[in-house]
Design a protein around this motif. Structure first.
Motif, mmCIF file in Angstrom:
data_model
loop_
_atom_site.group_PDB
_atom_site.id
_atom_site.type_symbol
_atom_site.label_atom_id
_atom_site.label_comp_id
_atom_site.label_asym_id
_atom_site.label_seq_id
_atom_site.Cartn_x
_atom_site.Cartn_y
_atom_site.Cartn_z
ATOM 1 N N THR A 1 0.831 -1.215 0.000
ATOM 2 C CA THR A 1 0.000 0.000 0.000
ATOM 3 C C THR A 1 0.858 1.256 0.000
ATOM 4 N N SER B 1 0.055 3.393 -3.381
ATOM 5 C CA SER B 1 -0.905 3.951 -2.415
ATOM 6 C C SER B 1 -2.264 4.293 -3.029
ATOM 7 N N TRP C 1 -4.827 -2.033 -1.408
ATOM 8 C CA TRP C 1 -5.435 -1.783 -0.092
ATOM 9 C C TRP C 1 -6.349 -2.941 0.307
ATOM 10 N N CYS C 2 -7.100 -3.473 -0.655
ATOM 11 C CA CYS C 2 -7.955 -4.624 -0.342
ATOM 12 C C CYS C 2 -7.120 -5.835 0.049
ATOM 13 N N ASP D 1 -7.265 5.334 6.426
ATOM 14 C CA ASP D 1 -6.087 5.682 5.609
ATOM 15 C C ASP D 1 -6.321 5.299 4.153
ATOM 16 N N ALA D 2 -6.892 4.124 3.959
ATOM 17 C CA ALA D 2 -7.134 3.646 2.596
ATOM 18 C C ALA D 2 -8.077 4.587 1.856
ATOM 19 N N HIS E 1 -6.530 7.765 0.487
ATOM 20 C CA HIS E 1 -5.528 7.668 -0.574
ATOM 21 C C HIS E 1 -6.124 7.369 -1.952
ATOM 22 N N LEU F 1 -13.624 -1.208 -0.802
ATOM 23 C CA LEU F 1 -13.142 -0.912 0.556
ATOM 24 C C LEU F 1 -14.308 -0.726 1.520
#
Length: 594
Positions: free
Chosen positions: A394, A398, A404-405, A425-426, A429, A438
């Protein structure tokens, strides 16, 4: 027009007489054929002619040919083909010619004629068809290739095929496909001559003054094609494609060596060159046959080590993402290969993990490989390392939803307790328009790991999302969750609070309808309200929703007299193809078929 049709029909009388005389068709069948042929002929001579009529006539004649073939086989009669089949084939070719003259740009029509000529073995006609087609469609390299292959394979005429390829190159001087097939054709011709010479020598047959051309048999003519091709077209990928073609033939060792030398000399700064040279080490000859599994595994390990050495040399010259991708791909392929030798398997895994780490440290590891890296670590028991790698992915990528997943799913599986902050955070970004996966992951985690109050707060945040897909999905999940944790009353409360908050999905309403039906005493007034709200959103396009509403009224809780009014409204509101589907399904419903 009638005179022309009559003349064409009269020309077929000898053919029909033969069919009846030899017993392939009965008199009744001949009369039927006469009637059908006359009707088809008249269609081809109307003022406004249709391509469909030509195709129908051609298909009819082909069906007759197939029937004659079957009947000949059944009764064992093989004579009079010139008076029967040849006449029909000639007529079909003439119809095709008339059609392609009228519709010159219809490539499929031309190709159908080619297919017919090949099936019924009319080689002379086939060349004429290709000649006419190329005059109309010289801009299509595939047609030139097809014509040349036909000359080579169907007519056994390498000289004609060669001339066609040379003409094709005048139109398409930078066509990789034309050069590849020309190169292949010359090698195939050389192989054929070599086999013929070998058979003649084996049979000790004197061929007189005839000499087999050595420059063709040795592949020199193919090398000329290669030289010309690489002068016109640059690129390591193209040279490799020619090398792969040459490698099919066992007499091209010198030619392959020449190509490899050119590849190394001209394209040493290309990743595909190093990838090829490295993988080539796998095919190195073995000095002796190894019988034991450990012996074979040891030899494979040595070859793989030599491959890696070549990749390392390539990285010293080209420290790029593409070079690392080639190296990692190789290590991953070898790791996935099955082996019963534990030492070899361990060595492959160790090598793969080391190369992945080095590529990541260089910030040149492709996004897709992080998933493989995490999977290998999890399989081998490196849970903490897997979590660290997932989070590192990530940082490196990013803005990637997939990364991220991957990180969040890995942490979820490992039972991490810091998920809430990572989810936030995810979302900061990535592009909000891509954030649905997400949100779905976060909701699933919250429903199983957080308190109802915290989950409720998460749903409220999701409902405020400006992204349409997120808001719609959250509504569905919020309604379903409310029913599971608070029962029917909470679900009704949630639905009431949201039923004016657009955008909606159909599933939001159908889930509420399903919840109502699951109650011990469902209320028809509530069901009507839910259906009406759904139809206000999707009534113009969703015919199934209207039908479901009608079925509900026909059921034990409904009032069948309302169906007529619902039907009238549906016909008034539905648009486009939905109307036709609704009419069909409603008719089937009334007749008891659904």
């Amino acid at each position: 027009m009638a005179e022309i049709v009559q003349q064409r029909i009269e020309n077929r009388i000898p053919e029909w007489e033969q069919l009846e005389r030899v017993g392939l068709f009965t008199k009744k069948e001949i009369k039927s054929m006469l009637k059908r042929a006359t009707a088809l002929e008249y269609k081809l001579h109307r003022l406004i002619i249709s391509k469909v009529d030509f195709i129908a006539y051609i298909q009819y004649e082909i069906n007759v040919l197939e029937l004659i073939k079957k009947r000949r086989s059944r009764i064992g009669y093989t004579f009079k083909k010139e008076e029967i089949e040849f006449s029909i084939i000639s007529r079909i070719n003439n119809i095709f010619k008339r059609a392609t003259t009228k519709w010159k740009n219809d490539l499929q029509l031309w190709l159908s004629h080619v297919a017919f000529c090949k099936k019924w073995n009319t080689k002379g006609q086939l060349s004429k068809v290709f000649s006419s087609m190329l005059a109309i469609h010289p801009e299509k390299p595939a047609v030139w290739i097809m014509a040349a292959k036909s000359e080579m394979e169907d007519r056994n005429s390498p000289e004609s095929a060669r001339q066609l390829f040379l003409r094709a190159l005048r139109f398409h001087p930078e066509s990789q496909k034309v050069y590849q097939e020309y190169f292949r054709m010359e090698l195939l011709h050389a192989e054929k001559l070599r086999k013929e010479q070998k058979e003649l020598e084996k049979a000790e047959i004197d061929v007189g003054e005839y000499e087999f051309p050595l420059e063709i048999m040795s592949g020199k003519l193919a090398e000329v094609v290669y030289r010309d091709a690489t002068t016109k077209i640059q690129g390591a990928d193209f040279i490799l494609s020619l090398l792969n073609i040459a490698a099919i033939f066992d007499f091209t060792k010198e030619l392959q060596a020449t190509i490899i030398q050119d590849l190394q000399g001209k394209y040493a700064d290309h990743e595909v060159t190093w990838d090829f040279m490295a993988r080539r080490e796998l095919d190195a000859a073995v000095g002796e046959e190894l019988q034991s599994a450990k012996g074979r595994a040891s030899d494979i390990a040595r070859r793989e080590e030599r491959c890696c050495q070549v990749y390392e040399e390539g990285l010293n010259m080209l420290n790029t993402e593409a070079m690392w991708t080639c190296y990692v791909s190789f290590c991953l392929e070898r790791f996935k290969r099955k082996t019963n030798v534990h030492e070899l398997k361990e060595k492959r895994q160790e090598r793969l993990l080391a190369v992945l780490q080095r590529a990541h440290d260089s910030s040149l590891l492709k996004e897709d490989f992080y998933r493989n890296w995490v999977q290998v670590l999890l399989t081998s028991g490196g849970s903490e390392q897997a979590a660290a790698v997932a989070m590192a992915a990530t940082q490196r990528h990013s803005q990637s939803v997939a990364m991220w997943c991957l990180a969040l799913q890995t942490l979820l599986d490992l039972g991490s307790g810091t998920m809430g902050k990572i989810f936030q955070d995810a979302l900061t970004h990535i592009n909000p328009k891509e954030s649905l996966p997400l949100w779905q992951l976060q909701v699933e985690w919250s429903m199983t790991s957080q308190t109802p109050e915290e989950t409720e707060a998460l749903f409220q945040r999701g409902l405020r999302s400006a992204v349409r897909a997120v808001s719609m999905d959250i509504k569905e999940k919020y309604l379903d969750w409310s029913y599971r944790v608070g029962g029917y009353k909470k679900a009704r409360k949630t639905f009431t609070s949201l039923h004016e908050s657009r955008p909606f999905s159909k599933a939001f309403f159908t889930r509420m309808i399903q919840i109502e039906k699951e109650q011990e005493t469902p209320k028809m007034t509530n069901l009507r309200d839910f259906y009406e709200r759904a139809l206000s959103e999707f009534g113009s396009t969703d015919d199934d929703l209207w039908l479901e509403y009608i079925r509900e009224e026909l059921g034990p809780r409904g009032q069948p007299e309302n169906c007529g009014r619902i039907h009238w409204r549906a016909m008034k509101i539905l648009e486009g193809e939905s109307v036709e589907r609704f009419i069909t399904q409603y008719t089937l419903l009334q007749t008891g078929h659904i």
